[in-house]
Design a protein around this motif. Structure first.
Motif, PDB file in Angstrom:
ATOM      1  N   LYS A 126      56.087 -15.008  56.249  1.00  0.00           N
ATOM      2  CA  LYS A 126      55.064 -15.493  55.326  1.00  0.00           C
ATOM      3  C   LYS A 126      55.351 -15.049  53.898  1.00  0.00           C
ATOM      4  CE  LYS A 126      50.074 -15.511  54.483  1.00  0.00           C
ATOM      5  NZ  LYS A 126      48.746 -15.038  54.960  1.00  0.00           N
ATOM      6  N   SER A 127      55.670 -13.778  53.708  1.00  0.00           N
ATOM      7  CA  SER A 127      55.902 -13.272  52.355  1.00  0.00           C
ATOM      8  C   SER A 127      57.173 -13.857  51.751  1.00  0.00           C
ATOM      9  CB  SER A 127      55.971 -11.747  52.359  1.00  0.00           C
ATOM     10  OG  SER A 127      57.047 -11.287  53.161  1.00  0.00           O
ATOM     11  N   ILE A 128      58.201 -14.064  52.565  1.00  0.00           N
ATOM     12  CA  ILE A 128      59.451 -14.619  52.048  1.00  0.00           C
ATOM     13  C   ILE A 128      59.271 -16.067  51.611  1.00  0.00           C
ATOM     14  CG2 ILE A 128      61.782 -15.340  52.695  1.00  0.00           C
ATOM     15  CD1 ILE A 128      61.759 -12.435  52.262  1.00  0.00           C
ATOM     16  N   PHE A 129      58.545 -16.858  52.405  1.00  0.00           N
ATOM     17  CA  PHE A 129      58.406 -18.276  52.086  1.00  0.00           C
ATOM     18  C   PHE A 129      57.344 -18.539  51.021  1.00  0.00           C
ATOM     19  CE2 PHE A 129      61.025 -18.996  55.765  1.00  0.00           C
ATOM     20  CZ  PHE A 129      61.623 -20.223  55.517  1.00  0.00           C
ATOM     21  N   THR A 130      56.321 -17.711  50.950  1.00  0.00           N
ATOM     22  CA  THR A 130      55.284 -17.940  49.941  1.00  0.00           C
ATOM     23  C   THR A 130      55.605 -17.276  48.618  1.00  0.00           C
ATOM     24  OG1 THR A 130      54.023 -16.023  50.759  1.00  0.00           O
ATOM     25  CG2 THR A 130      53.482 -18.191  51.678  1.00  0.00           C
ATOM     26  N   ASN A 131      56.374 -16.182  48.653  1.00  0.00           N
ATOM     27  CA  ASN A 131      56.663 -15.466  47.405  1.00  0.00           C
ATOM     28  C   ASN A 131      58.098 -14.934  47.437  1.00  0.00           C
ATOM     29  OD1 ASN A 131      56.343 -14.165  44.913  1.00  0.00           O
ATOM     30  ND2 ASN A 131      55.591 -12.292  45.882  1.00  0.00           N
ATOM     31  N   PRO A 132      59.113 -15.820  47.383  1.00  0.00           N
ATOM     32  CA  PRO A 132      60.497 -15.327  47.333  1.00  0.00           C
ATOM     33  C   PRO A 132      60.751 -14.626  46.004  1.00  0.00           C
ATOM     34  CG  PRO A 132      60.426 -17.707  46.984  1.00  0.00           C
ATOM     35  CD  PRO A 132      59.030 -17.286  47.339  1.00  0.00           C
ATOM     36  N   LEU A 133      61.264 -13.404  46.068  1.00  0.00           N
ATOM     37  CA  LEU A 133      61.445 -12.608  44.866  1.00  0.00           C
ATOM     38  C   LEU A 133      62.829 -12.776  44.239  1.00  0.00           C
ATOM     39  CD1 LEU A 133      59.790  -9.235  46.010  1.00  0.00           C
ATOM     40  CD2 LEU A 133      58.765 -11.069  44.655  1.00  0.00           C
ATOM     41  N   HIS A 134      63.855 -12.788  45.044  1.00  0.00           N
ATOM     42  CA  HIS A 134      65.217 -12.809  44.504  1.00  0.00           C
ATOM     43  C   HIS A 134      65.611 -14.222  44.055  1.00  0.00           C
ATOM     44  CE1 HIS A 134      69.532 -11.988  44.201  1.00  0.00           C
ATOM     45  NE2 HIS A 134      69.223 -10.715  44.228  1.00  0.00           N
TER      46      HIS A 134
ATOM     47  N   GLY B  97      56.457  -4.157  53.344  1.00  0.00           N
ATOM     48  CA  GLY B  97      57.462  -4.772  54.204  1.00  0.00           C
ATOM     49  C   GLY B  97      58.343  -5.793  53.530  1.00  0.00           C
ATOM     50  N   HIS B  98      58.219  -5.965  52.207  1.00  0.00           N
ATOM     51  CA  HIS B  98      58.986  -6.975  51.464  1.00  0.00           C
ATOM     52  C   HIS B  98      59.912  -6.266  50.483  1.00  0.00           C
ATOM     53  CE1 HIS B  98      58.836 -11.152  49.308  1.00  0.00           C
ATOM     54  NE2 HIS B  98      60.067 -10.721  49.525  1.00  0.00           N
ATOM     55  N   PHE B  99      61.226  -6.321  50.761  1.00  0.00           N
ATOM     56  CA  PHE B  99      62.230  -5.621  49.965  1.00  0.00           C
ATOM     57  C   PHE B  99      63.059  -6.631  49.168  1.00  0.00           C
ATOM     58  CE2 PHE B  99      61.181  -2.988  53.536  1.00  0.00           C
ATOM     59  CZ  PHE B  99      61.260  -1.683  53.088  1.00  0.00           C
ATOM     60  N   ALA B 100      63.539  -6.200  48.008  1.00  0.00           N
ATOM     61  CA  ALA B 100      64.414  -7.033  47.194  1.00  0.00           C
ATOM     62  C   ALA B 100      65.253  -6.136  46.295  1.00  0.00           C
ATOM     63  CB  ALA B 100      63.616  -8.034  46.363  1.00  0.00           C
ATOM     64  N   ALA B 101      66.396  -6.674  45.849  1.00  0.00           N
ATOM     65  CA  ALA B 101      67.278  -5.960  44.926  1.00  0.00           C
ATOM     66  C   ALA B 101      67.532  -6.867  43.731  1.00  0.00           C
ATOM     67  CB  ALA B 101      68.591  -5.593  45.617  1.00  0.00           C
ATOM     68  N   CYS B 102      66.766  -6.667  42.639  1.00  0.00           N
ATOM     69  CA  CYS B 102      66.876  -7.545  41.474  1.00  0.00           C
ATOM     70  C   CYS B 102      66.346  -6.832  40.230  1.00  0.00           C
ATOM     71  CB  CYS B 102      66.099  -8.843  41.710  1.00  0.00           C
ATOM     72  SG  CYS B 102      66.277 -10.040  40.364  1.00  0.00           S
ATOM     73  N   HIS B 103      67.042  -7.006  39.105  1.00  0.00           N
ATOM     74  CA  HIS B 103      66.620  -6.403  37.837  1.00  0.00           C
ATOM     75  C   HIS B 103      65.440  -7.140  37.208  1.00  0.00           C
ATOM     76  CE1 HIS B 103      69.492  -3.201  37.274  1.00  0.00           C
ATOM     77  NE2 HIS B 103      70.494  -3.997  37.588  1.00  0.00           N
ATOM     78  N   CYS B 104      65.017  -8.244  37.781  1.00  0.00           N
ATOM     79  CA  CYS B 104      63.853  -8.954  37.255  1.00  0.00           C
ATOM     80  C   CYS B 104      62.558  -8.183  37.524  1.00  0.00           C
ATOM     81  CB  CYS B 104      63.750 -10.354  37.863  1.00  0.00           C
ATOM     82  SG  CYS B 104      65.108 -11.456  37.397  1.00  0.00           S
TER      83      CYS B 104
END
Length: 379
Positions: free
Chosen positions: A295-303, A367-374
């Motif tokens: 749900k979190s990946i599809f509704t709010n993709p961060l990278h 539970g939502h991890f990402a690696a981005c300078h944004c």
């Protein structure tokens, strides 16, 4: 969660021009020194995590897993060039759930799955299966676990022996691992075939007599004959027609509901992953760039890479205009990945810092991890 202000197109051009002229913020930055610091920090985190006990709720837990392949050696046998197929990947998978691994071809998805099953020996890291670290297990130690960890290969045409009948293919693992007494093997195999949608008269037929979908069902049945707990599905539907894909996916979900299997589902098709997965991990050049529940990946993709992948998914509604994100350039070689963020050479939101400093892999939502300078990098 606060997000850094986006640079305008002109500001980006000005910074790039300043960088070429040697007057930018990172004009005198020592990339090699920073890379050494980042590697030392990652090694320290891996060393600290190595002391932690395994998660009792996870069937499979992977910590800082690495798989490097030697490409070039000196005359003395010392490796001078490594291909980093899997580079510092960590995640947890609970029993009865499905983790989807997505990414472009060559990002390390298949190598990750095979390394977890010890078909490739890990270069470094830990692999906890039911609380036991199997990363350093030798083949003799892995043999009892082979019945609990199985794989469904991508190509059903080449993964089935052409000179064996379906009955012979499915009976062999049952005999080798002594799943049932010899006089009950045929009845046991016929029961598995029925669960996988295969007719009993297929028992005496050869693989070349079947269609692609039927062969994939045979591959699934072969994996299930030993009643595994973990099944790695390596793009099991990519070679099949769309209608057959739906049948295989529904079969996998049905078997999971009735028999409690845990899947590591590898695919580049986000529509398929959305249908079957509970959690999703996005890989790029051997690294996990984003991880979270479906749900979190599809509704709010961060990278930005995840956003670009989602923009390529076709929408069946002709009235909806797709906002396609086209990535520039080609995928860099995993033998010589870019400095800083590996994705910065193709990222539409790249900043100057991205080409010098690797972003921190952080938890931005539960539970939502990402690696981005944004996004904020400070703890």
């Amino acid at each position: 969660m606060s997000i850094k202000k986006q640079e305008s197109y002109q500001e980006t051009l000005d910074k790039e021009e300043a960088k070429r002229e040697g007057v930018g913020e990172y004009a005198d930055f020592n990339d090699a020194e920073e890379a050494a610091k980042e590697q030392a920090a990652r090694d320290q985190r891996a060393l600290e995590d190595r002391q932690l006990p395994p998660d009792p709720d996870a069937l499979l837990e992977v910590r800082h897993l690495k798989k490097y392949f030697s490409l070039k050696k000196t005359v003395t046998g010392k490796t001078t060039l490594w291909l980093r197929a899997v580079d510092d990947v960590s995640f947890k998978l609970k029993a009865g759930e499905t983790l989807g691994i997505v990414g472009e071809s060559g990002c390390g998805k298949t190598t990750l799955g095979r390394t977890i099953l010890k078909l490739h020996q890990p270069t470094d890291g830990q692999i906890f299966f039911e609380g036991q670290d199997i990363a350093k297990y030798k083949p003799a130690q892995m043999r009892p676990l082979r019945t609990q960890m199985q794989i469904i290969f991508q190509d059903p045409y080449s993964s089935l022996p052409p000179r064996s009948t379906v009955g012979g293919i499915l009976s062999e693992p049952v005999k080798v691992h002594k799943i049932v007494p010899n006089d009950e093997i045929k009845d046991y195999v016929l029961k598995i075939m029925e669960q996988c949608g295969l007719r009993d008269y297929y028992y005496e037929r050869y693989p070349h007599e079947f269609s692609g979908g039927q062969r994939q069902r045979i591959c699934i049945a072969r994996a299930l004959t030993v009643n595994p707990k973990l099944v790695v599905c390596d793009e099991p539907v990519s070679a099949l027609d769309v209608s057959i894909q739906a049948q295989i996916i529904n079969l996998l979900k049905k078997l999971q509901n009735t028999m409690g299997f845990t899947y590591l589902f590898i695919s580049h098709d986000l529509s398929v992953v959305k249908h079957i997965s509970d959690q999703i991990g996005v890989m790029y050049l051997g690294s996990m760039v984003e991880f979270g529940d479906k749900k979190s990946i599809f509704t709010n993709p961060l990278h930005p890479y995840t956003q670009a992948l989602f923009s390529a998914v076709p929408n069946p509604n002709p009235d909806v205009k797709m906002n396609r994100i086209v990535l520039k350039g080609d995928i860099p070689s995993p033998a010589n990945p870019p400095k800083g963020c590996k994705f910065h050479t193709r990222c539409p939101r790249a900043m100057e810092i991205c080409s010098h400093i690797a972003p921190v892999y952080k938890e931005y939502e539960p539970g939502h991890f990402a690696a981005c300078h944004c996004y904020p990098q400070e703890d």
